[in-house]
Design an enzyme around this catalytic site. Structure first.
Site, PDB file in Angstrom:
ATOM      1  N   ASP A 103     -14.688 -11.949   5.276  1.00 53.77           N
ATOM      2  CA  ASP A 103     -13.624 -12.161   4.393  1.00 53.77           C
ATOM      3  C   ASP A 103     -12.292 -12.627   5.276  1.00 53.77           C
ATOM      4  O   ASP A 103     -11.796 -12.414   5.956  1.00 53.77           O
ATOM      5  CB  ASP A 103     -13.116 -10.780   3.872  1.00 53.77           C
TER       6      ASP A 103
ATOM      7  N   ASP B 196      -9.701 -14.882   4.288  1.00 55.58           N
ATOM      8  CA  ASP B 196      -8.131 -14.785   4.051  1.00 55.58           C
ATOM      9  C   ASP B 196      -7.339 -15.799   4.508  1.00 55.58           C
ATOM     10  O   ASP B 196      -6.258 -16.042   4.895  1.00 55.58           O
ATOM     11  CB  ASP B 196      -7.460 -13.582   4.332  1.00 55.58           C
TER      12      ASP B 196
ATOM     13  N   HIS C  12     -12.798 -13.303  -2.603  1.00 51.55           N
ATOM     14  CA  HIS C  12     -13.565 -12.236  -3.084  1.00 51.55           C
ATOM     15  C   HIS C  12     -14.625 -12.895  -3.947  1.00 51.55           C
ATOM     16  O   HIS C  12     -15.801 -12.677  -3.987  1.00 51.55           O
ATOM     17  CB  HIS C  12     -13.011 -11.111  -3.815  1.00 51.55           C
TER      18      HIS C  12
ATOM     19  N   GLU D  38      -9.194 -11.878  -6.477  1.00 53.10           N
ATOM     20  CA  GLU D  38      -8.908 -12.547  -5.067  1.00 53.10           C
ATOM     21  C   GLU D  38      -9.793 -13.730  -5.032  1.00 53.10           C
ATOM     22  O   GLU D  38     -11.006 -13.560  -4.988  1.00 53.10           O
ATOM     23  CB  GLU D  38      -8.939 -11.321  -4.096  1.00 53.10           C
TER      24      GLU D  38
ATOM     25  N   HIS E 231       0.816  -1.107   0.048  1.00 51.13           N
ATOM     26  CA  HIS E 231      -0.085  -0.119  -0.088  1.00 51.13           C
ATOM     27  C   HIS E 231       1.026   1.094  -0.127  1.00 51.13           C
ATOM     28  O   HIS E 231       2.053   1.076   0.564  1.00 51.13           O
ATOM     29  CB  HIS E 231      -0.921   0.059   1.295  1.00 51.13           C
TER      30      HIS E 231
ATOM     31  N   ASP F 144       2.327   1.914   3.274  1.00 51.02           N
ATOM     32  CA  ASP F 144       3.097   0.723   3.967  1.00 51.02           C
ATOM     33  C   ASP F 144       4.770   1.090   3.414  1.00 51.02           C
ATOM     34  O   ASP F 144       5.701   0.741   4.068  1.00 51.02           O
ATOM     35  CB  ASP F 144       3.229  -0.613   3.221  1.00 51.02           C
TER      36      ASP F 144
ATOM     37  N   ASP G 173      -2.852 -13.253  -0.610  1.00 52.26           N
ATOM     38  CA  ASP G 173      -3.259 -12.128   0.368  1.00 52.26           C
ATOM     39  C   ASP G 173      -4.053 -13.148   1.595  1.00 52.26           C
ATOM     40  O   ASP G 173      -5.352 -13.418   1.349  1.00 52.26           O
ATOM     41  CB  ASP G 173      -4.549 -11.410  -0.436  1.00 52.26           C
TER      42      ASP G 173
ATOM     43  N   GLU H 205      -9.520  -4.413  -8.224  1.00 56.00           N
ATOM     44  CA  GLU H 205      -9.429  -5.841  -7.162  1.00 56.00           C
ATOM     45  C   GLU H 205     -11.184  -5.679  -6.605  1.00 56.00           C
ATOM     46  O   GLU H 205     -11.175  -4.979  -6.082  1.00 56.00           O
ATOM     47  CB  GLU H 205      -8.495  -5.803  -6.268  1.00 56.00           C
TER      48      GLU H 205
HETATM   49  C1  GLO Z   1      -9.352  -6.773   1.275  1.00 56.76           C
HETATM   50  C2  GLO Z   1      -8.338  -6.732   0.101  1.00 56.76           C
HETATM   51  C3  GLO Z   1      -6.782  -6.070   0.271  1.00 56.76           C
HETATM   52  C4  GLO Z   1      -6.293  -5.804  -0.983  1.00 56.76           C
HETATM   53  C5  GLO Z   1      -5.004  -4.713  -0.669  1.00 56.76           C
HETATM   54  C6  GLO Z   1      -4.361  -4.449  -1.959  1.00 56.76           C
HETATM   55  O1  GLO Z   1     -10.347  -7.461   1.525  1.00 56.76           O
HETATM   56  O2  GLO Z   1      -8.111  -8.090  -0.445  1.00 56.76           O
HETATM   57  O3  GLO Z   1      -6.305  -6.918   1.132  1.00 56.76           O
HETATM   58  O4  GLO Z   1      -6.124  -6.826  -1.502  1.00 56.76           O
HETATM   59  O5  GLO Z   1      -5.486  -3.757   0.198  1.00 56.76           O
HETATM   60  O6  GLO Z   1      -5.120  -3.705  -2.687  1.00 56.76           O
HETATM   61 MG    MG Z   2      -6.720  -8.870  -1.772  1.00 58.19          MG
END
Ligand code: GLO
Ligand code: MG
Length: 347
Positions: free
Chosen positions: A250, A252, A215, A212, A53, A56, A285, A176
């Site tokens: 979510d 992950d 998602h 992703e 980000h 970051d 992710d 995304e």
């Molecule tokens: C959250 C997203 C997040 C993005 C990251 C990069 O649900 O997956 O982690 O991937 O901020 O844009």
């Molecule tokens: Mg992501």
């Protein structure tokens, strides 16, 4: 670890994937690792590049010269480690000016902030020698449908993408999609929605997607089909592989940890498409479990990569002629036995 160990793929993750275990209901349970330590973990875990980000890299409120100095410092650290930057994403969901969304906020002042911050993210990306800007449109949606005009909102997202494409003629935008969370519902919930608007921007060739797994699952879709759809459009430019146990928050989870067959199908579709041959990376992710001990803070990353590589082996071991024959004979029962057998290491 070499390219051969990675079976021709290049792997990436973002520093936020090494997390402290804080969640909505409880505080951190592990120490936060400083950036300088996280960066040193990449190579030993078999990873090649970093996802970032904007903040970051350097705090979002730093001025121009401070920012340049800070970015140069990070670049040096990356160079010393032999790491490249895959993507940069403006974090448009934490600042007070993004409470009501970023590009779709009802406040013109806040919309302006979002665009300015995104342009600054482009500048940081260029200093870090990546052209890939990821837009996860976290708050471009609503809690109640009446809050914003949905038609205007879609237009505003396209306008914002155009502003960035025009700001820098080299960058590419990777959209995304996520159907919900943090918002109740988002305006562009799937990769297909994203690809739809990509064609309406000023430079469609520079707008693609990052998909992703979780998602897509949250949208009730199969991630491998979402990926295939984007591949057909020539627009699958990155992935965030992970896993998700049904329709809830979510999660992950580590890639392949919930549904191995679903994970396999993602790997198989990427393999068949020659994904990576244009420089695309396999990004993850993933979050460690809250129960994970400090010493094991990167196990989920090592596991996700390993599960991916093991599934690449499965994909490469398949007898494609046999598969074609079974498809021709419409013998999907046998095809299923064959694929499940392969996943169980039976042939
Ligand atoms: C959250 C997203 C997040 C993005 C990251 C990069 O649900 O997956 O982690 O991937 O901020 O844009
Ligand atoms: Mg992501």
């Amino acid at each position: 670890m070499s390219r051969a160990d990675n079976k021709g793929y290049r792997f990436t993750f973002g520093p936020w994937n090494v997390s402290t275990g804080a969640d909505m209901f409880g505080p951190a349970v592990r120490r936060e690792l400083p950036f300088s330590k996280i960066i040193r973990l990449y190579k030993s875990l078999g990873y090649d590049g970093v996802q970032f980000h904007d903040d970051d890299v350097v705090p979002a409120d730093w001025g121009v010269s401070e920012t340049e100095k800070g970015v140069r410092k990070v670049k040096r650290i990356l160079d010393n480690e032999g790491l490249f930057v895959e993507i940069l994403a403006p974090r448009l969901w934490e600042h007070p000016k993004t409470i009501d969304g970023a590009y779709t906020s009802n406040s013109p002042r806040d919309r302006k902030y979002a665009i300015e911050r995104s342009k600054r993210c482009v500048d940081i990306a260029r200093m870090l020698e990546t052209r890939n800007i990821v837009l996860w449109l976290a708050r471009e949606g609503t809690y109640i449908r009446e809050a914003k005009d949905p038609v205007t909102a879609v237009g505003r997202i396209v306008d914002a993408i155009n502003a960035l494409l025009e700001y820098d003629s080299e960058i590419r935008i990777l959209l995304e999609a996520k159907p919900n969370e943090p918002m109740d519902q988002s305006y562009l919930p799937t990769a297909a929605h994203m690809i739809g608007i990509a064609y309406r921007t000023v430079d469609p060739d520079r707008v693609g997607v990052l998909i992703e797994s979780a998602h897509a699952i949250l949208a009730g879709l199969d991630p491998s089909d979402e990926m295939a759809y984007a591949i057909w459009h020539g627009k699958l430019w990155s992935v965030h592989l992970n896993d998700q146990n049904g329709l809830k928050f979510d999660e992950d989870k580590a890639f392949g940890s919930v549904d191995l067959r679903r994970a396999f199908n993602q790997v198989w579709v990427l393999e068949r498409a020659g994904y990576g041959s244009q420089g695309e990376c396999v990004g993850f992710d993933v979050k460690p479990m809250r129960t994970t001990k400090q010493a094991d803070i990167t196990k989920h990353l090592a596991n996700s990569r390993q599960f991916f590589l093991d599934l690449v082996d499965v994909a490469r071991s398949l007898d494609n002629e046999l598969i074609e024959q079974l498809r021709k004979n419409r013998d999907y029962e046998e095809l299923e036995r064959y694929v499940i057998g392969a996943l169980m290491g039976k042939h």
